[in-house]
Scaffold this active site. Structure first.
Site, PDB file in Angstrom:
ATOM      1  N   SER A 156      -1.327   0.077  11.200  1.00 28.61           N
ATOM      2  CA  SER A 156      -0.279   0.012  10.010  1.00 28.61           C
ATOM      3  C   SER A 156      -0.742   0.163   8.615  1.00 28.61           C
ATOM      4  O   SER A 156       0.114   1.056   8.213  1.00 28.61           O
ATOM      5  CB  SER A 156       0.253  -1.514  10.073  1.00 28.61           C
ATOM      6  OG  SER A 156      -0.890  -2.237   9.568  1.00 28.61           O
TER       7      SER A 156
ATOM      8  N   ALA B  60      -3.183  -8.318   5.057  1.00 19.38           N
ATOM      9  CA  ALA B  60      -3.820  -7.717   6.048  1.00 19.38           C
ATOM     10  C   ALA B  60      -5.115  -7.986   6.060  1.00 19.38           C
ATOM     11  O   ALA B  60      -6.049  -7.727   5.043  1.00 19.38           O
ATOM     12  CB  ALA B  60      -3.531  -6.316   6.088  1.00 19.38           C
ATOM     13  N   GLN B  61      -5.651  -8.771   7.294  1.00 19.39           N
ATOM     14  CA  GLN B  61      -7.236  -8.912   7.261  1.00 19.39           C
ATOM     15  C   GLN B  61      -7.982  -7.745   7.805  1.00 19.39           C
ATOM     16  O   GLN B  61      -9.069  -7.616   7.272  1.00 19.39           O
ATOM     17  CB  GLN B  61      -7.166 -10.332   7.970  1.00 19.39           C
ATOM     18  CG  GLN B  61      -6.683 -11.455   7.296  1.00 19.39           C
ATOM     19  CD  GLN B  61      -6.914 -12.739   8.181  1.00 19.39           C
ATOM     20  OE1 GLN B  61      -7.389 -12.525   9.105  1.00 19.39           O
ATOM     21  NE2 GLN B  61      -6.589 -13.910   7.630  1.00 19.39           N
TER      22      GLN B  61
ATOM     23  N   GLY C 210      -8.303  -4.294   8.755  1.00 19.27           N
ATOM     24  CA  GLY C 210      -8.814  -3.179   8.204  1.00 19.27           C
ATOM     25  C   GLY C 210      -7.697  -1.965   8.597  1.00 19.27           C
ATOM     26  O   GLY C 210      -6.570  -2.194   8.844  1.00 19.27           O
TER      27      GLY C 210
ATOM     28  N   ARG D 201       2.246  -1.780  18.158  1.00 18.86           N
ATOM     29  CA  ARG D 201       1.354  -1.267  17.434  1.00 18.86           C
ATOM     30  C   ARG D 201      -0.108  -1.428  17.698  1.00 18.86           C
ATOM     31  O   ARG D 201      -0.411  -2.704  17.985  1.00 18.86           O
ATOM     32  CB  ARG D 201       1.759  -1.644  16.114  1.00 18.86           C
ATOM     33  CG  ARG D 201       0.688  -1.430  14.774  1.00 18.86           C
ATOM     34  CD  ARG D 201       1.297  -1.935  13.584  1.00 18.86           C
ATOM     35  NE  ARG D 201       0.996  -3.310  13.579  1.00 18.86           N
ATOM     36  CZ  ARG D 201      -0.011  -4.104  12.945  1.00 18.86           C
ATOM     37  NH1 ARG D 201      -1.144  -3.176  12.876  1.00 18.86           N
ATOM     38  NH2 ARG D 201      -0.302  -5.048  12.803  1.00 18.86           N
TER      39      ARG D 201
ATOM     40  N   VAL E 292       0.947  -1.167   0.033  1.00 20.21           N
ATOM     41  CA  VAL E 292      -0.277  -0.136   0.017  1.00 20.21           C
ATOM     42  C   VAL E 292       0.819   1.299  -0.058  1.00 20.21           C
ATOM     43  O   VAL E 292       0.712   2.201  -0.586  1.00 20.21           O
ATOM     44  CB  VAL E 292      -1.031   0.145   0.960  1.00 20.21           C
ATOM     45  CG1 VAL E 292      -0.199  -0.136   2.615  1.00 20.21           C
ATOM     46  CG2 VAL E 292      -1.888   1.034   1.083  1.00 20.21           C
ATOM     47  N   ALA E 293       2.068   1.354   0.703  1.00 21.45           N
ATOM     48  CA  ALA E 293       2.560   2.338   0.820  1.00 21.45           C
ATOM     49  C   ALA E 293       3.397   2.653  -0.595  1.00 21.45           C
ATOM     50  O   ALA E 293       3.498   3.898  -0.987  1.00 21.45           O
ATOM     51  CB  ALA E 293       3.942   2.343   1.851  1.00 21.45           C
TER      52      ALA E 293
ATOM     53  N   HIS F 106       4.875 -11.138  13.514  1.00 16.30           N
ATOM     54  CA  HIS F 106       3.626 -10.549  12.659  1.00 16.30           C
ATOM     55  C   HIS F 106       4.252  -9.136  12.152  1.00 16.30           C
ATOM     56  O   HIS F 106       3.948  -8.700  10.985  1.00 16.30           O
ATOM     57  CB  HIS F 106       2.474 -10.379  13.402  1.00 16.30           C
ATOM     58  CG  HIS F 106       1.273  -9.619  12.642  1.00 16.30           C
ATOM     59  ND1 HIS F 106       0.691 -10.213  11.665  1.00 16.30           N
ATOM     60  CD2 HIS F 106       0.591  -8.425  12.875  1.00 16.30           C
ATOM     61  CE1 HIS F 106      -0.177  -9.512  11.020  1.00 16.30           C
ATOM     62  NE2 HIS F 106      -0.315  -8.563  11.787  1.00 16.30           N
TER      63      HIS F 106
ATOM     64  N   HIS G 195       1.758 -11.670  16.736  1.00 15.90           N
ATOM     65  CA  HIS G 195       0.350 -11.712  16.524  1.00 15.90           C
ATOM     66  C   HIS G 195      -0.431 -12.800  17.529  1.00 15.90           C
ATOM     67  O   HIS G 195       0.238 -13.659  17.363  1.00 15.90           O
ATOM     68  CB  HIS G 195      -0.159 -11.659  15.198  1.00 15.90           C
ATOM     69  CG  HIS G 195      -1.692 -11.388  15.023  1.00 15.90           C
ATOM     70  ND1 HIS G 195      -2.874 -12.209  15.370  1.00 15.90           N
ATOM     71  CD2 HIS G 195      -2.277 -10.380  14.500  1.00 15.90           C
ATOM     72  CE1 HIS G 195      -3.959 -11.474  15.366  1.00 15.90           C
ATOM     73  NE2 HIS G 195      -3.730 -10.472  14.593  1.00 15.90           N
TER      74      HIS G 195
ATOM     75  N   ASN H 271       2.995  -7.770   2.408  1.00 16.60           N
ATOM     76  CA  ASN H 271       2.297  -7.834   3.915  1.00 16.60           C
ATOM     77  C   ASN H 271       0.920  -7.163   3.543  1.00 16.60           C
ATOM     78  O   ASN H 271      -0.197  -7.600   4.278  1.00 16.60           O
ATOM     79  CB  ASN H 271       3.108  -7.085   4.779  1.00 16.60           C
ATOM     80  CG  ASN H 271       4.054  -7.971   5.190  1.00 16.60           C
ATOM     81  OD1 ASN H 271       4.259  -9.193   4.924  1.00 16.60           O
ATOM     82  ND2 ASN H 271       4.891  -7.406   5.992  1.00 16.60           N
ATOM     83  N   THR H 272       0.723  -6.022   2.692  1.00 14.35           N
ATOM     84  CA  THR H 272      -0.656  -5.513   2.509  1.00 14.35           C
ATOM     85  C   THR H 272      -1.600  -6.566   2.119  1.00 14.35           C
ATOM     86  O   THR H 272      -2.874  -6.555   2.861  1.00 14.35           O
ATOM     87  CB  THR H 272      -0.625  -4.437   1.587  1.00 14.35           C
ATOM     88  OG1 THR H 272       0.234  -3.127   1.845  1.00 14.35           O
ATOM     89  CG2 THR H 272      -1.944  -3.822   1.170  1.00 14.35           C
TER      90      THR H 272
ATOM     91  N   ARG I 119      -2.216  -6.184  21.711  1.00 11.91           N
ATOM     92  CA  ARG I 119      -1.562  -7.400  21.158  1.00 11.91           C
ATOM     93  C   ARG I 119      -0.370  -8.105  22.315  1.00 11.91           C
ATOM     94  O   ARG I 119      -0.338  -9.184  22.176  1.00 11.91           O
ATOM     95  CB  ARG I 119      -1.075  -7.338  19.899  1.00 11.91           C
ATOM     96  CG  ARG I 119      -2.336  -7.191  18.664  1.00 11.91           C
ATOM     97  CD  ARG I 119      -1.907  -6.769  17.443  1.00 11.91           C
ATOM     98  NE  ARG I 119      -2.833  -6.812  16.506  1.00 11.91           N
ATOM     99  CZ  ARG I 119      -2.759  -6.547  15.181  1.00 11.91           C
ATOM    100  NH1 ARG I 119      -1.446  -6.225  14.658  1.00 11.91           N
ATOM    101  NH2 ARG I 119      -3.624  -6.549  14.177  1.00 11.91           N
TER     102      ARG I 119
ATOM    103  N   GLU J   2     -11.414  -3.621  17.489  1.00 10.43           N
ATOM    104  CA  GLU J   2     -10.473  -4.576  17.546  1.00 10.43           C
ATOM    105  C   GLU J   2      -9.845  -4.083  18.916  1.00 10.43           C
ATOM    106  O   GLU J   2      -9.990  -3.123  19.603  1.00 10.43           O
ATOM    107  CB  GLU J   2      -9.251  -4.550  16.639  1.00 10.43           C
ATOM    108  CG  GLU J   2     -10.005  -4.897  15.147  1.00 10.43           C
ATOM    109  CD  GLU J   2      -9.108  -4.922  14.202  1.00 10.43           C
ATOM    110  OE1 GLU J   2      -9.305  -5.305  12.915  1.00 10.43           O
ATOM    111  OE2 GLU J   2      -7.876  -4.347  14.093  1.00 10.43           O
TER     112      GLU J   2
END
Length: 646
Positions: free
Chosen positions: A471, A127-128, A130, A466, A96-97, A431, A315, A123-124, A370, A195
């Site tokens: 992220s 990602a589950q 959101g 995090r 994404v970045a 993770h 994670h 990794n994007t 986490r 979350e």
């Protein structure tokens, strides 16, 4: 003391630097101390004259022809040959970045996106959960900031947190405008999930496949942009850098085309590093196979400042294959993630005796951050001698479960488990790297012309841990913030069209013969598994000084044995191959994690050590690794080419 600090002074977290008792102190923040900095020895680098940059009239014009697929060969007229390419912007990474940045800077020049495998393999894509953003009238930026800072164990940079939480909603709206499709409620508004660690419902999601949807939308936009070229299966070897007095400059990157086995050099005015994390220094990780810490290792070798590498997020809930009715036929390359949103939706954690245990550890129970949940599970497993715990969501309506978590339900069903009727076996897995290349508020680093965004960067947002779904948000915000300074640098930079010859080219090891290469690959694969075992055994969720020191010497011995084997078989320091280069990057990142962990004499966030089990206010500062020359240079600590001296 000749240290690479001039670029650091531009970062928002640092003022003018002064020396005091062997430490570096920012005059603007007297309570913010840095680790001891060893003088940089540059005698091993070759001396070259200053670059003679000349403007090329066609440099910023669109050099790309028509494209028939998402991976395309790019013809750039007279500006390149088959092994050298000149562009305004080179981007390492297609998550994404990298893609979001590419879509902005492409309005101002030519862009090459280099990706290690297929463009969607990032990794994007895995990602589950959101993207967290304040989009509900009952929520607030201040609340999001507070949740982030609490989760980060008060080590977050407050200015960074405010910037990200404030700009986040606009970045999400931009994704929607670009065609990303997120879940909506019956009232037609965005469905906002909750979350662990969040005080409000603020997670924008696309079922349990949010990263995949964002990646799809961005790749489609990139495909339609004539100024962007994607180079798939190009492994980044090392950044091309030069040194002028104390200033390090980046001029592009050397890559290995793993399909043609050809070294391809990219000369650029601006380089964005968006290459993800280093999950594969551990045996079990949710990261895809490409996450071998290449960007962090390359930056360290290029003398960029590295920060907070001790904070490795595990994670709490990856799918534990051992607990499934039907075991997968082959070992997974990366663990299957069970999103945080399952607990946010009401999932409960039990041990194998079906005893709920999270309330024993934290009053927030399953909604604790986490780091707390992962340590709690780890404690249960060690006390009970079990391999996994159970996450149960079956008390919720079946329709709700299947609509919110279709991907998880389908994967578990393939293994004979119906999550609407039975609990899910889960175990912690590596993770996310909260540390990385130290960046300022615009993604700038101490290396001129080098910007970072995404997991490879350490912006100060995450602190010691995090917050869930921060992220993707950070990646979007910093990719956008890096655009204007990148454009400014591009406009100011001239490029010598003959500069590519200034650095010696890496060599392919074809002269060694297939038998030798097969032996090297086999030994490298064995070494990789040994390194992972050391990291899990000695640098895992719960640490101690003695175990960290054991890891330090074990990793040193393992690296020396592996390098010795390579060089005895004829390998040269200038040779490159995918397996060997990944291995040296894994060694580099593992050593950075251990070094940072040994430097932190307290337990904070993701770093828990039995010798210093409590928070200490005096230790509430980031860990900084400045560029140094170790007494004994290893292959993983040196660039393949020699850095230029101007």
């Amino acid at each position: 003391m000749a240290s690479l600090l001039s670029g650091c002074a531009n970062m928002h977290c640092q003022g003018m630097l002064s020396f005091e008792k062997g430490h570096l102190q920012p005059s603007r923040l007297p309570g913010f101390s840095f680790k001891r900095c060893i003088q940089l020895d540059i005698s091993r680098f070759s001396t070259m004259p200053r670059f003679l940059y000349t403007k090329t009239s066609g440099f910023s014009q669109n050099p790309f022809g028509s494209r028939n697929s998402i991976i395309r060969n790019v013809t750039m007229s007279c500006l390149q040959d088959s092994t050298t390419k000149y562009v305004d912007f080179v981007i390492i990474g297609s998550g994404v970045a990298g893609l979001r940045y590419a879509l902005e800077v492409s309005k101002h020049g030519s862009v090459a996106v280099i990706t290690k495998a297929e463009p969607q393999e990032s990794n994007t894509n895995y990602a589950q959960g959101g993207v967290s953003a304040v989009l509900c009238p009952l929520d607030s930026v201040e609340s999001h900031m507070q949740d982030t800072i609490v989760a980060g164990a008060y080590l977050c940079d407050e200015e960074t947190v405010r910037v990200v939480c404030t700009e986040g909603p606009d970045r999400v709206k931009e994704l929607i405008a670009m065609g990303a499709s997120f879940d909506h409620g019956e009232d037609g508004r965005l469905h906002l999930a909750r979350e662990g660690g969040h005080s409000h419902n603020r997670i924008v999601h696309a079922a349990d496949m949010t990263g995949r949807e964002i990646e799809r939308a961005l790749l489609q936009a990139v495909e339609n942009d004539p100024n962007i070229a994607l180079f798939g299966h190009h492994f980044a070897i090392d950044l091309l850098t030069s040194q002028d007095n104390n200033e390090i400059c980046c001029h592009g990157v050397d890559t290995l085309n793993t399909e043609t086995q050809e070294v391809v050099r990219f000369i650029s005015k601006v380089t964005l590093l968006a290459s993800g994390g280093a999950g594969h220094i551990y045996p079990t990780t949710t990261n895809p196979p490409v996450a071998t810490g290449d960007g962090i290792a390359m930056s360290h070798r290029a003398q960029a400042v590295i920060s907070n590498m001790e904070f490795v997020q595990f994670h709490p809930t990856a799918l534990a294959d051992e607990g499934l009715p039907m075991k997968p036929t082959k070992r997974r390359e990366n663990a299957f993630l069970i999103t945080e949103a399952v607990r946010g939706d009401g999932g409960i954690l039990y041990n194998q005796s079906m005893q709920r245990f999270m309330p024993l550890y934290d009053e927030r129970a399953e909604l604790a951050p986490r780091d707390v949940v992962a340590r709690s599970i780890d404690d249960q497993l060690k006390k009970r001698g079990e391999k996994y715990v159970l996450l149960d969501i079956s008390h919720k309506p079946r329709e709700q479960i299947l609509s919110h978590f279709p991907n998880i339900a389908a994967e578990c069903l393939r293994c004979g488990l119906d999550i609407s009727r039975e609990p899910i076996p889960v175990v912690p897995a590596a993770h996310y790297m909260c540390g990385g290349v130290r960046a300022g508020l615009q993604g700038e680093t101490n290396v001129k012309g080098l910007y970072v965004a995404g997991e490879v960067a350490c912006t100060g947002l995450h602190g010691a841990n995090r917050l869930a779904s921060n992220s993707l948000l950070e990646a979007l915000v910093f990719a956008r913030r890096a655009v204007q300074p990148s454009i400014d640098h591009m406009v100011e930079t001239n490029v010598d069209m003959h500069s590519s010859t200034k650095w010696a080219r890496p060599m392919l090891p074809v002269s060694l013969g297939n038998d030798v290469l097969d032996d090297i690959i086999e030994r490298t694969n064995e070494t990789r598994e040994e390194l992972k075992s050391i990291m899990w055994e000695y640098v895992g969720i719960v640490r101690s000084t003695s175990r960290l020191k054991t890891a330090e010497w074990k990793i040193g011995d393992l690296e020396a044995e592996w390098e010795g084997f390579l060089f005895r078989r004829g390998w040269k320091p200038t040779m490159v191959g995918l397996e060997a280069c990944e291995m040296r990057n894994l060694f580099c990142c593992a050593k950075l994690v251990v070094k940072s962990a040994l430097a932190r004499h307290e337990s904070r966030g993701l770093h828990f050590t039995e010798d210093f089990p409590y928070l200490e206010e005096s230790k509430r500062k980031p860990t900084i690794i400045f560029p140094t020359t170790p007494l004994k240079l290893t292959w993983s600590s040196q660039q393949v080419h020699k850095q230029l001296q101007c």
